[in-house]
Design a protein around this motif. Structure first.
Motif, PDB file in Angstrom:
ATOM      1  N   LEU A  20       0.822  -1.213   0.000  1.00 51.43           N
ATOM      2  CA  LEU A  20       0.000   0.000   0.000  1.00 51.43           C
ATOM      3  C   LEU A  20       0.855   1.262   0.000  1.00 51.43           C
ATOM      4  CD1 LEU A  20      -2.860  -0.824   2.559  1.00 51.43           C
ATOM      5  CD2 LEU A  20      -2.611  -1.490   0.187  1.00 51.43           C
ATOM      6  N   ASP A  39      11.951   3.213   3.503  1.00 51.41           N
ATOM      7  CA  ASP A  39      11.691   1.803   3.833  1.00 51.41           C
ATOM      8  C   ASP A  39      12.945   1.215   4.461  1.00 51.41           C
ATOM      9  OD1 ASP A  39       9.241  -0.186   2.565  1.00 51.41           O
ATOM     10  OD2 ASP A  39      10.983  -1.190   3.475  1.00 51.41           O
ATOM     11  N   ILE A  40      12.747   0.191   5.282  1.00 51.20           N
ATOM     12  CA  ILE A  40      13.901  -0.511   5.858  1.00 51.20           C
ATOM     13  C   ILE A  40      14.610  -1.302   4.758  1.00 51.20           C
ATOM     14  CG2 ILE A  40      12.657  -2.632   6.533  1.00 51.20           C
ATOM     15  CD1 ILE A  40      14.265  -2.447   9.220  1.00 51.20           C
ATOM     16  N   THR A  64      15.616   3.464   5.938  1.00 55.33           N
ATOM     17  CA  THR A  64      15.386   3.883   7.324  1.00 55.33           C
ATOM     18  C   THR A  64      14.668   2.777   8.086  1.00 55.33           C
ATOM     19  OG1 THR A  64      14.937   6.120   6.490  1.00 55.33           O
ATOM     20  CG2 THR A  64      14.253   5.675   8.749  1.00 55.33           C
ATOM     21  N   ASP A  65      15.130   2.515   9.295  1.00 56.12           N
ATOM     22  CA  ASP A  65      14.346   1.680  10.209  1.00 56.12           C
ATOM     23  C   ASP A  65      13.541   2.664  11.066  1.00 56.12           C
ATOM     24  OD1 ASP A  65      13.295   0.238  12.278  1.00 56.12           O
ATOM     25  OD2 ASP A  65      15.158  -0.767  12.827  1.00 56.12           O
ATOM     26  N   VAL A  66      12.233   2.712  10.863  1.00 63.85           N
ATOM     27  CA  VAL A  66      11.448   3.751  11.552  1.00 63.85           C
ATOM     28  C   VAL A  66      11.438   3.592  13.070  1.00 63.85           C
ATOM     29  CG1 VAL A  66       9.943   4.328   9.586  1.00 63.85           C
ATOM     30  CG2 VAL A  66       9.226   2.565  11.227  1.00 63.85           C
ATOM     31  N   ASN A  92       2.959   4.759   7.245  1.00 58.50           N
ATOM     32  CA  ASN A  92       2.386   3.536   6.689  1.00 58.50           C
ATOM     33  C   ASN A  92       3.158   2.271   7.093  1.00 58.50           C
ATOM     34  OD1 ASN A  92       1.013   1.959   4.258  1.00 58.50           O
ATOM     35  ND2 ASN A  92       3.226   1.724   3.995  1.00 58.50           N
ATOM     36  N   TYR A 163       0.135  -6.530  16.923  1.00 56.83           N
ATOM     37  CA  TYR A 163      -0.297  -5.710  15.780  1.00 56.83           C
ATOM     38  C   TYR A 163      -1.557  -4.935  16.148  1.00 56.83           C
ATOM     39  CZ  TYR A 163      -2.002  -4.634  11.046  1.00 56.83           C
ATOM     40  OH  TYR A 163      -2.464  -3.999   9.917  1.00 56.83           O
ATOM     41  N   LYS A 167      -2.094  -0.882  16.484  1.00 55.63           N
ATOM     42  CA  LYS A 167      -3.028  -0.166  15.604  1.00 55.63           C
ATOM     43  C   LYS A 167      -4.096   0.573  16.416  1.00 55.63           C
ATOM     44  CE  LYS A 167      -1.117  -1.157  11.729  1.00 55.63           C
ATOM     45  NZ  LYS A 167      -0.525  -0.105  10.890  1.00 55.63           N
ATOM     46  N   GLY A 194      -9.624  -1.683   5.556  1.00 55.43           N
ATOM     47  CA  GLY A 194     -10.148  -3.060   5.477  1.00 55.43           C
ATOM     48  C   GLY A 194      -9.145  -3.895   4.715  1.00 55.43           C
ATOM     49  N   ALA A 196      -7.148  -4.911   1.870  1.00 53.85           N
ATOM     50  CA  ALA A 196      -6.764  -4.499   0.517  1.00 53.85           C
ATOM     51  C   ALA A 196      -5.475  -5.254   0.230  1.00 53.85           C
ATOM     52  CB  ALA A 196      -6.559  -2.991   0.464  1.00 53.85           C
ATOM     53  N   SER A 198      -2.060  -6.886  -0.303  1.00 50.77           N
ATOM     54  CA  SER A 198      -0.816  -6.456  -0.920  1.00 50.77           C
ATOM     55  C   SER A 198       0.105  -7.673  -0.900  1.00 50.77           C
ATOM     56  CB  SER A 198      -0.214  -5.283  -0.150  1.00 50.77           C
ATOM     57  OG  SER A 198       0.193  -5.718   1.119  1.00 50.77           O
ATOM     58  N   ASN A 200       3.291  -8.574  -0.130  1.00 51.47           N
ATOM     59  CA  ASN A 200       4.091  -9.058   0.997  1.00 51.47           C
ATOM     60  C   ASN A 200       3.211  -9.614   2.113  1.00 51.47           C
ATOM     61  OD1 ASN A 200       6.156  -9.381   2.962  1.00 51.47           O
ATOM     62  ND2 ASN A 200       5.628  -7.375   3.773  1.00 51.47           N
ATOM     63  N   HIS A 202      -0.043 -10.402   2.203  1.00 48.73           N
ATOM     64  CA  HIS A 202      -1.188 -11.290   1.987  1.00 48.73           C
ATOM     65  C   HIS A 202      -0.995 -12.415   0.982  1.00 48.73           C
ATOM     66  CE1 HIS A 202      -2.754  -7.373   3.472  1.00 48.73           C
ATOM     67  NE2 HIS A 202      -3.258  -8.190   4.361  1.00 48.73           N
TER      68      HIS A 202
END
Ligand code: NAD
Length: 276
Positions: A20, A39-40, A64-66, A92, A163, A167, A194, A196, A198, A200, A202
């Motif tokens: 996403l 992104d990492i 980057t590792d957030v 995200n 998770y 969230k 909901g 969607a 992606s 990686n 899913h």
């Protein structure tokens, strides 16, 4: 549809190396924004940034590792040096690998390292990126901070304890951003997503599971990354200038129905009575 509604904006999308996040970056760029692809996974970030540049957009990739404060601080400095401003931050990034999801189970069987990882990346990461991006936004007196959350952060389920908890906390952050910096021109909102699918997160999901989830959405199909990215672009732009401190639900009705709806639909179909 593409517009120039983000023509003078600089956007950071974390976890934009795929899924996403990558689609959000494409859509924000298509509306004219300059993009920092964070992104990492460096290779993935570079590939999305290259794709955007080939399509005529301005983009940089930053590994980057957030969850790391020093990484995030350096990332924000690099975006400001490169583009001179930051207007949009889309938080995200989340850790959703198969290994993580196997360990992030129900409370009694929860691997505490997986819990710590979920909180560190999904929640601490979003706080850190906001902590360093908002001061840059404040210099120009405008900004939109967006958080990716999930139905799992609002309703109980069988697994993914870390998770879900991360969230749930993300629903609070837009309210804090709005309350603390709203008068200074900064908006904060979350998008409750909901399913969607992606690649990686899913691709490893069994079809039966996807079917159960599709039955529980009130749309003919599950969502697409583009449908989520369009909502993010709305929240990023001035079209949503009076929307702040809230969670926008883009979940195909997944969280809107009675828990018995799917069973009732099957019951009525079998008994031939009514239509659902
Ligand atoms: N796809 C869905 O159906 C769905 C549903 C609800 C919520 N969401 C949320 O949307 C967001 C994107 O989900 P997705 O399905 O695209 O997932 P994804 O796994 O495809 O993408 C997540 C990205 O985050 C990156 N990442 C992981 N750890 C990181 C770290 N420490 N630092 C920086 N980047 C890191 C990954 O490399 C990956 O590119 C997530 O916040 C997720 O919780 C997605």
């Amino acid at each position: 549809m593409t517009t120039q509604k983000l023509a003078d904006r600089v956007a950071i999308v974390t976890g934009a190396g795929g899924g996403l996040g990558a689609e959000c970056a494409r859509v924000l760029a298509s509306h004219g924004a300059r993009l920092a692809i964070v992104d990492i996974n460096e290779e993935a970030a570079l590939s999305v940034a290259e794709e955007l540049k080939r399509a005529g957009h301005e983009a940089i990739a930053i590994q980057t590792d957030v969850s790391s404060e020093s990484d995030v601080k350096a990332m924000i400095e690099r975006v400001e040096e490169s583009f001179g401003q930051i207007d949009i931050l889309h938080n995200n990034a989340a850790v959703l690998s198969v290994e993580q999801r196997k360990l992030d189970r129900d409370i009694c069987n929860l691997d505490m390292a997986a819990w710590d990882r979920a909180i560190a990346v999904n929640l601490r990461g979003a706080v850190l990126c906001s902590k360093y991006a908002i001061p840059v936004m404040l210099k120009r007196g405008r900004g939109s901070v967006i958080f990716a959350t999930s139905g799992l952060g609002a309703q109980g389920d069988l697994s993914l304890t870390g998770y879900a908890s991360s969230k749930a906390a993300l629903n609070m952050l837009p309210k804090l951003v709005a309350a603390q910096y709203g008068k200074l021109g900064i908006r904060g909102n979350a998008v409750q997503i909901g399913l969607a699918p992606s690649e990686n997160a899913h691709s490893s999901m069994p079809t039966e599971l996807l079917d159960i989830l599709r039955d529980n959405h009130l749309t003919p199909e599950l969502g697409t990354p583009r449908q989520i990215a369009d909502v993010v672009a709305f929240l990023a732009s001035d079209e949503s200038s009076f929307v702040t401190g809230t969670t926008v639900v883009a979940d195909g009705g997944f969280g809107s129905h009675t828990p018995s709806l799917v069973a009732m639909r099957e019951f009525f179909a079998k008994s031939g009575g009514g239509s659902m």
